[in-house]
Design an enzyme around this catalytic site. Structure first.
Site, PDB file in Angstrom:
ATOM      1  N   ASP A  21       0.779  -1.252   0.000  1.00 20.67           N
ATOM      2  CA  ASP A  21       0.000   0.000   0.000  1.00 20.67           C
ATOM      3  C   ASP A  21       0.812   1.305   0.000  1.00 20.67           C
ATOM      4  OD1 ASP A  21      -1.541  -2.122   0.837  1.00 20.67           O
ATOM      5  OD2 ASP A  21      -2.214  -1.182   2.686  1.00 20.67           O
ATOM      6  N   GLU A 195     -10.462  -2.312   4.682  1.00 19.33           N
ATOM      7  CA  GLU A 195      -9.110  -1.811   4.926  1.00 19.33           C
ATOM      8  C   GLU A 195      -8.961  -0.413   4.325  1.00 19.33           C
ATOM      9  OE1 GLU A 195      -6.450  -5.842   4.989  1.00 19.33           O
ATOM     10  OE2 GLU A 195      -6.744  -5.013   3.004  1.00 19.33           O
TER      11      GLU A 195
HETATM   12  C1  FRU Z   1      -3.887  -3.619   2.834  1.00 15.21           C
HETATM   13  C2  FRU Z   1      -3.231  -4.051   4.124  1.00 15.21           C
HETATM   14  C3  FRU Z   1      -3.545  -3.078   5.229  1.00 15.21           C
HETATM   15  C4  FRU Z   1      -2.400  -3.264   6.187  1.00 15.21           C
HETATM   16  C5  FRU Z   1      -1.251  -3.516   5.231  1.00 15.21           C
HETATM   17  C6  FRU Z   1      -0.206  -4.456   5.762  1.00 15.21           C
HETATM   18  O1  FRU Z   1      -3.272  -4.107   1.686  1.00 15.21           O
HETATM   19  O2  FRU Z   1      -3.637  -5.363   4.446  1.00 15.21           O
HETATM   20  O3  FRU Z   1      -4.804  -3.267   5.827  1.00 15.21           O
HETATM   21  O4  FRU Z   1      -2.189  -2.156   6.995  1.00 15.21           O
HETATM   22  O5  FRU Z   1      -1.804  -4.034   4.053  1.00 15.21           O
HETATM   23  O6  FRU Z   1       0.916  -4.492   4.938  1.00 15.21           O
END
Ligand code: FRU
Length: 482
Positions: A21, A195
Site C-alpha cells: 500500500d 481496509e
Molecule cells: C492492505 C493491508 C492493510 C495493512 C497492510 C499491511 O493491503 O492489508 O490493511 O495495513 O496491508 O501491509
C-alpha cells in the site's frame, strides 16, 4: 538499473524488495511524499516498514531511506502523514513545521495506532514516547488510519478500518483521540475485511457542488475477485458519515484486478483530490514474476464526481503531469472504419504508450483492441449490446505463476462508449473509459516479441474519428545516469 524484465518504466516501483500500500501521502514544501508498505529483506510480504520516496511532479520519484522501522510495539502497517501547521500537537521544535505520521502497529492479535514526527521534511522520524495513541479496544482488525484537518469542526478527523465498518475519531492535537461514530455495518460489500479507508470532499463536475466520499478497500470480495475498492457518497458533518444511498448500493472505483488500497494526497497545491493505488491483488501479489522488486503503484489520478440519473459516480483521470512523458513519436489516424475483415493494425509502437480513441459511430456488437498483440495478446473489448466492457488477460503472456491470475474482468458502462484512453507500461494496463467514468487496471506480463496493436470489430463496423498512439518516455533515466 531499472531495466530488468517487466520493470515498470513510468510507474513508481521500489528499487528492490517487496512493496504494498501507499502510505503517508502529503504535499509539503514542493514535494509529494509517497511512503509505502515495505519489506526491505525480501520480495514477499514480511515485517512491514515504511519505505519513502518524494516527487516534485507526481511522475519522477527520488528514493529516500526507510522512514519507519518496527519496534517493540510491532511492525509498521498502513497509515497517513499530516503537516501540523498549527502545531496542535506541540511536537514542533525549531522553525520547520512538524510532519506527523499516524500508522498502525501490528503484533499478532493486537493492532493499535501510533504516531511519529519529523522536523526535517520527512527525512528522519522520531516515534512519540507515549505510543500507542489509540490502544486496541478488543478488535482483531483495527487499522490503516487516515487523518485530515476539518475546518468547520476545528479538529483532526481519523477514519479507521475495523473489520466490517469504519470508525471516525476526532482529536484537537493528534495525541488524544475520541471515537465519535461508526459507519458500514450492513452497507455496501462485505465479502472480506475492510481496509485503508479515506474520507474526502470531492467536487462534482460542471457544478459548484461538493460531496463527501468514503473510500473503503475490501479484501477479498471485489467484483472480479480478490482485492478491490468500493466507495460511498454522502455527507460528513464533522462527526458522522451519512450516506446518500441505500445500504444495498455498492459502487466500485476500478473494476480491474490490480488497483488497491488507494488513498489521497493531503494539501495538494491545486486542491484537487489526487490518489494513487497499489497495482496488485492479494490473490497473487506474492507470486508475480518480477525480480529483484515486487509491485508498482498506479499512475496518480485526479478524482472527481459525475452526477448521473442514479446518483454520483466517481471519475478518475491521470494527472496532467503525465503528459510530459509524451514523445513526438506518434501514429495518428482519422476517420477509420474497422470491421471483421478489416482490423486496423498498428505496428512499430510501444512498449510504453498512451492510446486515445474517439468513436464516431459503432454498429458492431463488440469491438476492441488487442494490446501487445502477436503470439499472445491482452484484449480490451466493448460489448455494446450488453452495456459491458472487459479486459481478457488469459492469453496475455506469462500467466501461470498463479491460478488466480489469468482472468477476464468485466465492468458495466453507463450509456455508450465514446472515448477510450489507456496507458501501457511494460507490465500494466490502465484503461479510462469516457474520460474516466469507468476504469480497469490490470497487470500483464507480455512477451517481448509481441508489440503490435490491433483494433477489431465483430458483427458490424465501427467508425472512429481519431485513433492516436503516443509513445512515452520512461522516468528512470536520471537514476540510470547516477
Ligand atoms: C492492505 C493491508 C492493510 C495493512 C497492510 C499491511 O493491503 O492489508 O490493511 O495495513 O496491508 O501491509
Amino acid at each position: 538499473m531499472y531495466n530488468e524484465r517487466y520493470r515498470p518504466q513510468f510507474h513508481f516501483s521500489p528499487k528492490e524488495n517487496w512493496m504494498n500500500d501507499p502510505n503517508g501521502l502529503v504535499y509539503f514544501k514542493g514535494e509529494y511524499h509517497l511512503f509505502y508498505q515495505y519489506h526491505p529483506d525480501g520480495t514477499k510480504w514480511g515485517p512491514m516498514h515504511w519505505g519513502h520516496a518524494v516527487s516534485k511532479d507526481l511522475i519522477h520519484w527520488d528514493h529516500l531511506p526507510i522512514a519507519l522501522f518496527p519496534d517493540e510495539l510491532g511492525t509498521i502497517f498502513s497509515g497517513c502523514a499530516v503537516v501540523d501547521y498549527g502545531n496542535t500537537s506541540g511536537l514542533k521544535d525549531g522553525d520547520e513545521d512538524v510532519m506527523v505520521a499516524i500508522f498502525t502497529q501490528h503484533e499478532e492479535g493486537n493492532q493499535k495506532q501510533s504516531i511519529a514526527y519529523s522536523h526535517d521534511r520527512g527525512r528522519t522520524w522520531t516515534k512519540y514516547h507515549n505510543n500507542p495513541v489509540i490502544a486496541n479496544p478488543g478488535l482483531k482488525d483495527i487499522r490503516d488510519p487516515k487523518v485530515f484537518w476539518h475546518e468547520d469542526a476545528n479538529k483532526w478527523i481519523m477514519s479507521l478500518a475495523c473489520g466490517n465498518h469504519i470508525r471516525f475519531y476526532g482529536s484537537s492535537n493528534l495525541l488524544e483521540w475520541e471515537h465519535m461514530s461508526s459507519f458500514g455495518e450492513g452497507y455496501g460489500a462485505h465479502g472480506g475485511v475492510w481496509e485503508c479507508p479515506d474520507l474526502i470532499e470531492v467536487p462534482v463536475k460542471g457544478s459548484e457542488e461538493k460531496k463527501w466520499v468514503l473510500i473503503v478497500s475490501i479484501n477479498p470480495g471485489a467484483p472480479n475477485g480478490g482485492s478491490g475498492m468500493q466507495y460511498f457518497v454522502g455527507e460528513f458533518n464533522g462527526k458522522s458519515f451519512l450516506p446518500d444511498e441505500s445500504p444495498e448500493t455498492t459502487h466500485w472505483a476500478d473494476y480491474g484486478r490490480d488497483f488497491y488500497a488507494a488513498v489521497s494526497w493531503l494539501d495538494t497545491p491545486t486542491q484537487e483530490q489526487i490518489w494513487i493505488g497499489w497495482m496488485s491483488n492479494w490473490q497473487y501479489a506474492n507470486e508475480v514474476p518480477t525480480h529483484p522488486w515486487r509491485s508498482a503503484m498506479s499512475i496518480p489520478r485526479v478524482v472527481t464526481l459525475m452526477k448521473t440519473e442514479n446518483g454520483y459516480n466517481l471519475v478518475q483521470t491521470p494527472v496532467k503531469e503525465i503528459e510530459q512523458l509524451r514523445t513526438r513519436k506518434t501514429i495518428e489516424e482519422h476517420d477509420v472504419i474497422t470491421h471483421k475483415e478489416k482490423p486496423l493494425k498498428l505496428s512499430g509502437v510501444g512498449p510504453l504508450l498512451e492510446m486515445d480513441i474517439e468513436v464516431k459511430e459503432a454498429q458492431a456488437d463488440t469491438w476492441g483492441i488487442h494490446v501487445r498483440h502477436g503470439e499472445s495478446q491482452t484484449t480490451i473489448a466493448f460489448h455494446l449490446k450488453k452495456g459491458q466492457w472487459s479486459i481478457d488477460r488469459t492469453q496475455s503472456g506469462e500467466v501461470d505463476f498463479s491460478t488466480e491470475f489469468p482472468s477476464k474482468d468485466i465492468a458495466p458502462f453507463e450509456k455508450e462508449v465514446n472515448k477510450v484512453q489507456f496507458y501501457l507500461d511494460t507490465s500494466s494496463l490502465e484503461v479510462f473509459l469516457n474520460d474516466g467514468e469507468s476504469v480497469i487496471t490490470e497487470l500483464i506480463f507480455p512477451s517481448q516479441e509481441d508489440v503490435e496493436m490491433e483494433l477489431f470489430a465483430r458483427n458490424g463496423e465501427v467508425a472512429f474519428d481519431r485513433v492516436k498512439v503516443t509513445n512515452l518516455k520512461g522516468i528512470w533515466e536520471k537514476e540510470r545516469e547516477l
